[in-house]
Design a protein around this motif. Structure first.
Motif, PDB file in Angstrom:
ATOM      1  N   ARG A  50       0.828  -1.267   0.154  1.00  0.00           N
ATOM      2  CA  ARG A  50       0.087   0.014   0.080  1.00  0.00           C
ATOM      3  C   ARG A  50       0.921   1.290  -0.072  1.00  0.00           C
ATOM      4  N   ASP A  51       0.681   1.993  -0.889  1.00  0.00           N
ATOM      5  CA  ASP A  51       1.289   3.451  -0.893  1.00  0.00           C
ATOM      6  C   ASP A  51       0.980   4.235   0.463  1.00  0.00           C
ATOM      7  N   ALA A  52       1.998   5.126   0.721  1.00  0.00           N
ATOM      8  CA  ALA A  52       1.898   5.551   2.126  1.00  0.00           C
ATOM      9  C   ALA A  52       1.085   6.695   2.006  1.00  0.00           C
ATOM     10  N   HIS A  53       0.698   7.524   0.777  1.00  0.00           N
ATOM     11  CA  HIS A  53       0.302   8.637   0.722  1.00  0.00           C
ATOM     12  C   HIS A  53      -1.264   8.450   0.518  1.00  0.00           C
ATOM     13  N   LYS A  54      -2.002   9.650   0.579  1.00  0.00           N
ATOM     14  CA  LYS A  54      -3.440   9.562   0.486  1.00  0.00           C
ATOM     15  C   LYS A  54      -3.742  10.847  -0.305  1.00  0.00           C
ATOM     16  N   GLU A  55      -4.604  10.668  -1.217  1.00  0.00           N
ATOM     17  CA  GLU A  55      -5.086  11.882  -2.028  1.00  0.00           C
ATOM     18  C   GLU A  55      -6.586  12.326  -2.010  1.00  0.00           C
ATOM     19  N   ASN A  56      -6.773  13.526  -1.987  1.00  0.00           N
ATOM     20  CA  ASN A  56      -8.156  13.974  -1.863  1.00  0.00           C
ATOM     21  C   ASN A  56      -8.590  13.958  -3.383  1.00  0.00           C
ATOM     22  N   SER A  57      -9.571  13.349  -3.666  1.00  0.00           N
ATOM     23  CA  SER A  57     -10.098  13.274  -4.999  1.00  0.00           C
ATOM     24  C   SER A  57     -11.574  13.527  -5.012  1.00  0.00           C
ATOM     25  N   LEU A  91      -9.006   9.431  -0.572  1.00  0.00           N
ATOM     26  CA  LEU A  91      -8.858   8.008  -1.099  1.00  0.00           C
ATOM     27  C   LEU A  91      -7.202   7.591  -0.998  1.00  0.00           C
ATOM     28  N   GLU A  92      -7.324   6.232  -0.658  1.00  0.00           N
ATOM     29  CA  GLU A  92      -6.019   5.548  -0.378  1.00  0.00           C
ATOM     30  C   GLU A  92      -5.686   5.041  -1.837  1.00  0.00           C
ATOM     31  N   MET A  93      -4.241   5.160  -2.235  1.00  0.00           N
ATOM     32  CA  MET A  93      -3.734   4.531  -3.442  1.00  0.00           C
ATOM     33  C   MET A  93      -3.209   3.133  -3.122  1.00  0.00           C
ATOM     34  N   LYS A  94      -3.716   2.008  -4.099  1.00  0.00           N
ATOM     35  CA  LYS A  94      -3.240   0.936  -3.889  1.00  0.00           C
ATOM     36  C   LYS A  94      -2.646   0.480  -5.405  1.00  0.00           C
ATOM     37  N   SER A  95      -1.231   0.259  -5.712  1.00  0.00           N
ATOM     38  CA  SER A  95      -0.874   0.072  -6.789  1.00  0.00           C
ATOM     39  C   SER A  95      -0.499  -1.318  -7.317  1.00  0.00           C
ATOM     40  N   VAL A  96      -0.965  -1.593  -8.686  1.00  0.00           N
ATOM     41  CA  VAL A  96      -0.516  -3.033  -9.292  1.00  0.00           C
ATOM     42  C   VAL A  96      -0.032  -2.741 -10.711  1.00  0.00           C
ATOM     43  N   ASP A  97       0.882  -3.545 -11.187  1.00  0.00           N
ATOM     44  CA  ASP A  97       1.679  -3.477 -12.181  1.00  0.00           C
ATOM     45  C   ASP A  97       0.798  -4.139 -13.200  1.00  0.00           C
ATOM     46  N   LEU A 143       0.521  -6.582 -16.819  1.00  0.00           N
ATOM     47  CA  LEU A 143       1.692  -7.496 -17.277  1.00  0.00           C
ATOM     48  C   LEU A 143       2.005  -7.022 -18.785  1.00  0.00           C
ATOM     49  N   GLY A 144       3.157  -6.961 -19.017  1.00  0.00           N
ATOM     50  CA  GLY A 144       3.696  -6.733 -20.556  1.00  0.00           C
ATOM     51  C   GLY A 144       3.789  -5.412 -20.840  1.00  0.00           C
ATOM     52  N   VAL A 145       3.236  -4.525 -19.995  1.00  0.00           N
ATOM     53  CA  VAL A 145       3.444  -3.150 -20.350  1.00  0.00           C
ATOM     54  C   VAL A 145       3.896  -2.110 -19.118  1.00  0.00           C
ATOM     55  N   SER A 146       4.865  -1.123 -19.491  1.00  0.00           N
ATOM     56  CA  SER A 146       5.259  -0.143 -18.506  1.00  0.00           C
ATOM     57  C   SER A 146       4.249   0.949 -18.107  1.00  0.00           C
ATOM     58  N   VAL A 147       3.049   0.202 -17.442  1.00  0.00           N
ATOM     59  CA  VAL A 147       2.000   1.055 -16.878  1.00  0.00           C
ATOM     60  C   VAL A 147       1.623   0.435 -15.517  1.00  0.00           C
ATOM     61  N   GLN A 148       1.371   1.426 -14.644  1.00  0.00           N
ATOM     62  CA  GLN A 148       1.125   1.075 -13.221  1.00  0.00           C
ATOM     63  C   GLN A 148      -0.445   1.252 -12.886  1.00  0.00           C
ATOM     64  N   LEU A 149      -1.274   0.636 -12.501  1.00  0.00           N
ATOM     65  CA  LEU A 149      -2.553   0.820 -12.400  1.00  0.00           C
ATOM     66  C   LEU A 149      -2.888   1.118 -10.766  1.00  0.00           C
ATOM     67  N   ARG A 150      -3.387   2.387 -10.448  1.00  0.00           N
ATOM     68  CA  ARG A 150      -3.450   2.720  -9.025  1.00  0.00           C
ATOM     69  C   ARG A 150      -4.785   2.726  -8.674  1.00  0.00           C
ATOM     70  N   GLU A 151      -5.274   1.894  -7.785  1.00  0.00           N
ATOM     71  CA  GLU A 151      -6.687   1.693  -7.386  1.00  0.00           C
ATOM     72  C   GLU A 151      -6.813   3.083  -6.342  1.00  0.00           C
ATOM     73  N   MET A 152      -7.929   3.729  -6.426  1.00  0.00           N
ATOM     74  CA  MET A 152      -8.149   4.867  -5.440  1.00  0.00           C
ATOM     75  C   MET A 152      -9.145   4.414  -4.664  1.00  0.00           C
ATOM     76  N   ARG A 153      -8.990   4.167  -3.350  1.00  0.00           N
ATOM     77  CA  ARG A 153      -9.863   3.561  -2.545  1.00  0.00           C
ATOM     78  C   ARG A 153     -10.192   4.189  -1.375  1.00  0.00           C
ATOM     79  N   THR A 154     -11.608   4.162  -0.903  1.00  0.00           N
ATOM     80  CA  THR A 154     -12.061   4.627   0.405  1.00  0.00           C
ATOM     81  C   THR A 154     -11.026   3.965   1.391  1.00  0.00           C
TER      82      THR A 154
END
Length: 240
Positions: free
Chosen positions: A77-84, A90-96, A98-109
């Protein structure tokens, strides 16, 4: 000895004194060099490479997982939170992906006990210096699932070519809040979040999924009105 003899005889041998000063300065420089090398060495950190997972299946079908997309490498879990916007921080949780240089970040409550709650938005991070793309302008919707859709290249492995989303954006049961009990919409985008497009509206849960990358078709078993329907979508045209 020569210096001492010169002092004893009442004279000063300036050549000898100057030579001793040069030798002392040289020794001091050597000591500083060694101590500087030790200090510089402490700035380096060796980071071990991280392997990327590859699906066992050779096909292009996405594995169904209602809580998260299959084939995604989970990150701490990312340490920072964002006001969105709604409904608050919202809390950021990151996943990579597969096969592309893109990281998807879930913005969760955040739940009352400090855990990760509902997904309200999704952000796509490519690299430093490029502003991340967000799937939605605010956090007013509820994302109930997202799945990467793969294309397998022989000899190169699987690559994420699309992302499928299931989300709630309308209070269909009239209780005043968006929940998983509301009717859902289906949408998809490219791996960086661009070309977002709605596939279908007013559908229930997905019970089975098969993506045919060669024909760019998505075969889904969906709950509609209490019954399971097989629906085929063309991602090339964004229609059934």
């Amino acid at each position: 000895m020569k210096v001492l003899q010169s002092f004893r005889s009442g004279g000063v041998d300036w050549v000898s004194i100057f030579s001793l000063l040069i030798i002392a300065l040289a020794l001091l420089g050597v000591l500083k060099t060694f101590s500087g090398s030790d200090a510089a060495g402490s700035d380096f950190t060796v980071v071990a490479p991280r392997d990327r997972g590859v699906p066992d299946s050779a096909g292009g079908a996405a594995q169904l997982d209602q809580s998260r997309g299959a084939g995604l490498a989970q990150h701490p879990r990312d340490a920072h939170k964002e006001n969105s916007g709604e409904p608050g921080a919202l809390e950021m949780k990151s996943v990579d992906l597969l096969g592309v240089s893109v990281q998807l970040r879930e913005m969760r409550t955040e739940t009352e006990d400090g855990g990760a709650g509902e997904i309200r938005n999704i952000e796509f991070f490519i690299r430093e210096g490029i502003r991340p793309r967000r799937l939605f302008d605010d956090a007013s919707q509820l994302v109930t699932g997202h799945w990467p859709l793969f294309h397998n290249n022989v000899g190169y492995g699987a690559t994420t070519v699309r992302i499928l989303y299931q989300l709630v954006d309308t209070d269909t049961d009239g209780d005043g809040v968006l929940t998983k009990a509301d009717r859902k919409s289906l949408a998809f985008s490219l791996p960086d979040g661009s070309r977002y497009r709605v596939l279908d509206r007013d559908v229930g849960e997905i019970s089975n999924m098969n993506y045919l990358s060669d024909s760019n078709e998505l075969h889904l078993d969906i709950s509609v009105g209490g019954e399971i329907q097989r629906r085929v979508y063309s991602l090339a045209t964004g229609s059934r």
